[in-house]
Design a protein around this motif. Sequence first.
Motif, PDB file in Angstrom:
ATOM      1  N   ALA A   5     -43.886 -18.200   8.737  1.00 50.35           N
ATOM      2  CA  ALA A   5     -44.123 -19.076   9.473  1.00 50.35           C
ATOM      3  C   ALA A   5     -43.402 -20.370   9.182  1.00 50.35           C
ATOM      4  O   ALA A   5     -42.787 -20.909  10.166  1.00 50.35           O
ATOM      5  CB  ALA A   5     -45.586 -19.362   9.581  1.00 50.35           C
ATOM      6  N   ALA A   6     -43.719 -21.024   7.947  1.00 51.16           N
ATOM      7  CA  ALA A   6     -43.064 -21.922   7.533  1.00 51.16           C
ATOM      8  C   ALA A   6     -41.550 -22.126   7.688  1.00 51.16           C
ATOM      9  O   ALA A   6     -40.927 -23.089   8.183  1.00 51.16           O
ATOM     10  CB  ALA A   6     -43.606 -22.387   6.027  1.00 51.16           C
ATOM     11  N   VAL A   7     -40.952 -21.019   7.262  1.00 49.71           N
ATOM     12  CA  VAL A   7     -39.347 -20.926   7.355  1.00 49.71           C
ATOM     13  C   VAL A   7     -39.176 -20.892   8.603  1.00 49.71           C
ATOM     14  O   VAL A   7     -37.957 -21.709   9.228  1.00 49.71           O
ATOM     15  CB  VAL A   7     -38.859 -19.557   6.599  1.00 49.71           C
ATOM     16  CG1 VAL A   7     -37.487 -19.367   7.070  1.00 49.71           C
ATOM     17  CG2 VAL A   7     -39.205 -19.490   5.122  1.00 49.71           C
ATOM     18  N   LEU A   8     -39.730 -20.120   9.664  1.00 52.69           N
ATOM     19  CA  LEU A   8     -39.387 -20.134  11.114  1.00 52.69           C
ATOM     20  C   LEU A   8     -39.754 -21.550  11.624  1.00 52.69           C
ATOM     21  O   LEU A   8     -38.705 -22.036  12.496  1.00 52.69           O
ATOM     22  CB  LEU A   8     -40.397 -19.329  11.747  1.00 52.69           C
ATOM     23  CG  LEU A   8     -40.040 -18.792  13.145  1.00 52.69           C
ATOM     24  CD1 LEU A   8     -38.585 -18.337  13.233  1.00 52.69           C
ATOM     25  CD2 LEU A   8     -40.923 -17.675  13.618  1.00 52.69           C
ATOM     26  N   LYS A   9     -40.665 -22.301  11.316  1.00 50.59           N
ATOM     27  CA  LYS A   9     -40.971 -23.406  11.867  1.00 50.59           C
ATOM     28  C   LYS A   9     -40.004 -24.470  11.310  1.00 50.59           C
ATOM     29  O   LYS A   9     -39.444 -25.489  12.166  1.00 50.59           O
ATOM     30  CB  LYS A   9     -42.423 -24.004  11.115  1.00 50.59           C
ATOM     31  CG  LYS A   9     -42.705 -25.368  11.702  1.00 50.59           C
ATOM     32  CD  LYS A   9     -44.038 -25.789  11.207  1.00 50.59           C
ATOM     33  CE  LYS A   9     -44.607 -27.221  11.826  1.00 50.59           C
ATOM     34  NZ  LYS A   9     -45.947 -27.428  11.216  1.00 50.59           N
ATOM     35  N   ARG A  14     -34.819 -27.707  12.669  1.00 47.88           N
ATOM     36  CA  ARG A  14     -33.519 -27.916  12.590  1.00 47.88           C
ATOM     37  C   ARG A  14     -32.690 -27.757  13.742  1.00 47.88           C
ATOM     38  O   ARG A  14     -31.890 -28.588  14.059  1.00 47.88           O
ATOM     39  CB  ARG A  14     -32.907 -26.946  11.460  1.00 47.88           C
ATOM     40  CG  ARG A  14     -31.335 -27.453  10.847  1.00 47.88           C
ATOM     41  CD  ARG A  14     -30.949 -26.420   9.726  1.00 47.88           C
ATOM     42  NE  ARG A  14     -30.698 -25.076  10.394  1.00 47.88           N
ATOM     43  CZ  ARG A  14     -29.650 -24.713  10.952  1.00 47.88           C
ATOM     44  NH1 ARG A  14     -28.772 -25.692  11.362  1.00 47.88           N
ATOM     45  NH2 ARG A  14     -29.537 -23.581  11.348  1.00 47.88           N
ATOM     46  N   ILE A  15     -32.862 -26.615  14.313  1.00 51.56           N
ATOM     47  CA  ILE A  15     -32.106 -26.485  15.432  1.00 51.56           C
ATOM     48  C   ILE A  15     -32.519 -27.405  16.786  1.00 51.56           C
ATOM     49  O   ILE A  15     -31.523 -27.864  17.311  1.00 51.56           O
ATOM     50  CB  ILE A  15     -32.372 -24.817  16.103  1.00 51.56           C
ATOM     51  CG1 ILE A  15     -31.617 -23.913  15.001  1.00 51.56           C
ATOM     52  CG2 ILE A  15     -31.891 -24.760  17.414  1.00 51.56           C
ATOM     53  CD1 ILE A  15     -31.998 -22.685  15.352  1.00 51.56           C
TER      54      ILE A  15
END
Length: 154
Positions: A5-9, A14-15
């Motif tokens: 979840a943190a990586v996805l967030k 960033r995008i």
Amino acid sequence: MPNIAAVLKDEIARIARKEARAQTAEFKKASAQYRAHIAALRRRIDELERQVKRASKQGVKGNSAADEADDESQGPARRFSATRLAAQRRKLGLSAADFAALIGVSGQSVYKWEHGEARPRARQLEAIAALRGIGKREAAARLAQLQGDGEATQ
């Protein structure tokens, strides 16, 4: 293992920053061009104002014969000095109010002229110049005449 979840967030953030930068880059570029254009216009205005000032100064210095004839019909140009006005008033032995009555203005006007807070108008300068050649007796006589006229009209 990292929290998905943190990586996805982080990746979404960033995008989103990248997209926002792409969207605002065009506006930033246009804004910079507008600022540069405005600065160029301000420089141009300043230059034109300097040219107008120079031209008006040269125009005053370089009067044509017709302009000089007009100036002579209006009378000579009068200079004004606050200290000379005060000295003239004292020489005649008059108060500011009495001196003002001779000129046809208020005592407050004479006070402001003497203290450099204001300048007399052209018509008033002519009246001041007319008083320049008189003495104490004549000034007193004119003042008495003015005060006599004032009492007669009341």
